[in-house]
Write an enzyme that holds these catalytic residues in place. Structure first.
Site, mmCIF file in Angstrom:
data_model
loop_
_atom_site.group_PDB
_atom_site.id
_atom_site.type_symbol
_atom_site.label_atom_id
_atom_site.label_comp_id
_atom_site.label_asym_id
_atom_site.label_seq_id
_atom_site.Cartn_x
_atom_site.Cartn_y
_atom_site.Cartn_z
ATOM 1 N N LYS A 203 -6.723 0.729 -4.257
ATOM 2 C CA LYS A 203 -7.142 0.023 -5.475
ATOM 3 C C LYS A 203 -8.662 -0.043 -5.546
ATOM 4 O O LYS A 203 -9.333 0.002 -4.522
ATOM 5 C CB LYS A 203 -6.604 -1.420 -5.446
ATOM 6 C CG LYS A 203 -5.119 -1.547 -5.672
ATOM 7 C CD LYS A 203 -4.698 -3.016 -5.627
ATOM 8 C CE LYS A 203 -3.198 -3.178 -5.820
ATOM 9 N NZ LYS A 203 -2.694 -2.743 -7.131
ATOM 10 N N ARG B 120 8.431 -1.798 -5.449
ATOM 11 C CA ARG B 120 9.768 -1.289 -5.788
ATOM 12 C C ARG B 120 10.422 -0.611 -4.585
ATOM 13 O O ARG B 120 11.645 -0.598 -4.451
ATOM 14 C CB ARG B 120 9.661 -0.330 -6.983
ATOM 15 C CG ARG B 120 8.752 0.841 -6.752
ATOM 16 C CD ARG B 120 8.264 1.494 -8.029
ATOM 17 N NE ARG B 120 7.195 0.742 -8.700
ATOM 18 C CZ ARG B 120 6.618 1.091 -9.836
ATOM 19 N NH1 ARG B 120 7.011 2.198 -10.453
ATOM 20 N NH2 ARG B 120 5.664 0.372 -10.367
HETATM 21 N N1 BES Z 1 1.015 -5.660 -6.791
HETATM 22 C C1 BES Z 1 0.746 -4.714 -7.807
HETATM 23 C C2 BES Z 1 0.969 -5.268 -9.209
HETATM 24 C C3 BES Z 1 -0.063 -6.247 -9.691
HETATM 25 C C4 BES Z 1 -1.219 -5.799 -10.290
HETATM 26 C C5 BES Z 1 0.156 -7.591 -9.599
HETATM 27 C C6 BES Z 1 -2.149 -6.700 -10.759
HETATM 28 C C7 BES Z 1 -0.775 -8.494 -10.061
HETATM 29 C C8 BES Z 1 -1.935 -8.050 -10.649
HETATM 30 C C9 BES Z 1 1.666 -3.513 -7.645
HETATM 31 O O1 BES Z 1 2.011 -3.192 -6.350
HETATM 32 C C10 BES Z 1 0.924 -2.342 -8.184
HETATM 33 O O2 BES Z 1 -0.069 -1.991 -7.630
HETATM 34 N N2 BES Z 1 1.420 -1.766 -9.274
HETATM 35 C C11 BES Z 1 0.771 -0.686 -9.908
HETATM 36 C C12 BES Z 1 1.820 0.324 -10.270
HETATM 37 C C13 BES Z 1 1.278 1.644 -10.680
HETATM 38 C C14 BES Z 1 0.626 2.339 -9.508
HETATM 39 C C15 BES Z 1 2.411 2.498 -11.216
HETATM 40 C C16 BES Z 1 0.073 -1.211 -11.143
HETATM 41 O O3 BES Z 1 0.611 -2.127 -11.791
HETATM 42 O O4 BES Z 1 -1.028 -0.769 -11.425
HETATM 43 MN MN MN Z 2 0.588 -1.941 -5.413
#
Ligand code: BES
Ligand code: MN
Ligand code: ZN
Length: 491
Positions: free
Chosen positions: A269, A343
């Site tokens: 990230k 997931r």
């Molecule tokens: N934990 C995150 C989702 C999240 C993002 C929660 C911001 C709270 C605030 C999850 O694991 C994630 O990173 N999801 C990605 C999915 C994408 C890579 C398809 C996302 O939401 O960007």
């Molecule tokens: Mn994630």
């Protein structure tokens, strides 16, 4: 915060909250206070723009002839229902927590048909609002330090109100446990330590099993294990069982995503905001807090809570984009983005849960997608379900507790986006409808069991304070699901 109940009477020290209905109509206690102060209440109202509307407050500091630090007039109007009652208790504590007063008496003598129930709700709101997470502050300005230690609710029929409040206090214990777990940083709460915290529920009569890596390997949970393999902290799964009904009764099941820190892994990230990803175990935190609430109030239900605990880190041993993992179910997943990890964790835990427990319904909670925040902001959690009745009962419990959910669609057309050239599916479905494709992946690991998925990414924490929740971890889901159980599964 100590919450107690007493017959209604104006105190002679500390703070008091008295009610004023819409149209500046004084409650009996407000009238008594007015008399005692030589009409100061009526004068203050007249000199202000206070009308007795819901959520309005007017403060009188050190009113003459009373011995009080302060008196708060609190507005209540016709819609003084359950949530407004809780908000009143919460707002009172919010106003008084660092005010200098050590105790407050809230006199509930108008506004609702059932004043006993109203008093209990005021107590719940007060308790929920008193939450603080300040164990890591070593320097705090005197003015920021809480002074309020005790809340007394004055109500005719105090003993009854105390009894009604009993189980609510246990639910608040669960909410606080969740808030603590979610607030703790990733160097304190990681899979092993979160499992240890769950283990403390044993003293409430919850059976707690902790699965280590070896055990999960044996079960074939390669999707969950793949996420955790780049971390210095070993993964865990925790299974909690509360038996409050006949052994023959199938349990209600709750499953939580417990990514104790989500760096994104190799698909790392961006830096800004990454610290928020300590909250990525919010689903698991809620499941643990919910089990504490159910056991604490001795709910007449069989409930199981399962949490998949991993840390998602980049490392030489970390999972790569392109890797293919075999889940416990036998289905294979091609990893296209290591940041879509929740997931993968849930795929194995959901499968394990329904395989072992054959639950009457299964509800998972997860801070699963950023996309749900784009869809619903911070007001509703996303609800996905394969069963309309379950969706409706969850929606109703959400409205009743103020932890609102909004239903989103599931559809084969979305499911197709998960098609992979190399495995049974890939773990992302592209940019569009990101929360839905994530839910579709989960659904591939659920058979005929009535199932619902709550995407709580937007509601597990809040950047602003609410009447019954200071800013930070909200504990969203504990009250909602406790209510769902109470209204539908304890009969
Ligand atoms: N934990 C995150 C989702 C999240 C993002 C929660 C911001 C709270 C605030 C999850 O694991 C994630 O990173 N999801 C990605 C999915 C994408 C890579 C398809 C996302 O939401 O960007
Ligand atoms: Mn994630
Ligand atoms: Zn995540």
């Amino acid at each position: 915060m100590k919450i107690s109940f007493a017959e209604p009477a104006l105190p002679d020290k500390g703070a008091v909250v008295v009610l004023v209905a819409d149209g500046r109509k004084l409650s009996p206690a407000a009238r008594e206070l007015d008399k005692k102060t030589g009409g100061a209440v009526a004068r203050a109202i007249k000199a202000s723009r206070f009308e007795g509307k819901k959520g309005q407050f007017l403060e009188l500091v050190a009113p003459a002839g009373t011995g009080l630090d302060r008196a708060l007039l609190a507005g209540v109007n016709k819609e003084f229902g359950e949530l407004a009652q809780q908000a009143l208790g919460g707002n009172a504590v919010g106003k008084l927590l660092v005010s200098g007063s050590a105790a407050v008496t809230v006199i509930v003598d108008t506004g609702a048909k059932d004043l006993v129930e109203a008093a209990a709700n005021v107590g719940l709101g007060a308790r929920l609002a008193s939450y603080r997470f300040d164990r890591y502050r070593t320097t705090e300005e005197k003015a920021d330090k809480p002074t309020l230690k005790a809340v007394t609710i004055g109500v005719a029929g105090a003993a009854k109100a105390r009894r009604a409040y009993g189980p609510m206090d246990k639910v608040a214990d669960g909410v606080f446990f969740t808030r603590d777990l979610v607030s703790e940083p990733g160097n304190v709460i990681y899979p092993e330590t979160l499992a240890k915290e769950a283990k403390t529920l044993e003293k409430l009569g919850v059976k707690v099993e902790i699965f280590d890596v070896k055990k999960m390997e044996k079960l074939g949970m390669r999707a969950l294990l793949g996420v955790g393999q780049g971390s210095a902290h070993e993964s865990r799964m925790v299974v909690m069982q509360w038996e409050g009904a006949a052994k023959s009764k199938k349990p209600v099941a709750f499953v939580g995503k417990g990514v104790t820190f989500d760096s994104g892994g190799i698909s790392i990230k961006p830096g800004p905001g990454m610290e928020e990803m300590k909250w990525d175990m919010g689903g698991a935190g809620t499941v643990v807090g919910l089990m504490k609430a159910l056991a604490g109030r001795k709910a007449r239900v069989n409930a199981v809570g399962l949490v998949g605990l991993v840390e998602n880190m980049p490392d030489g041993k970390a999972q790569r984009p392109g890797d293919i993992v075999k889940t416990m179910s036998g289905q294979t997943i091609e990893i296209h983005n290591t940041d879509a990890e929740g997931r993968l964790v849930l795929a194995d835990v959901l499968w394990y849960c329904q395989d072992r427990f054959k639950p009457q319904c299964m509800i998972d909670l997860a801070t699963l997608t950023g996309a749900i925040i784009i869809s619903l902001g911070h007001e509703h959690a996303g609800l996905f379900a394969n069963n309309d009745t379950l969706a409706e009962t969850i929606t109703a419990a959400g409205l009743a507790t103020g932890e609102k959910v909004w239903r989103m669609p599931l559809d084969d057309a979305y499911d197709k986006k998960l098609k992979s050239d190399a495995a049974d599916m890939k773990n992302i479905g592209g940019r569009d409808a990101g929360s839905i494709t994530a839910a579709q992946l989960l659904q591939r690991f659920v058979d005929k069991t009535p199932w619902a998925h709550l995407d709580i990414a937007g509601v597990a924490w809040s950047k602003e304070a609410k009447p019954t929740a200071p800013k930070g971890a909200t504990g969203f889901g504990v009250r909602l699901l406790d209510r769902l159980v109470a209204d539908n599964y304890e009969k």
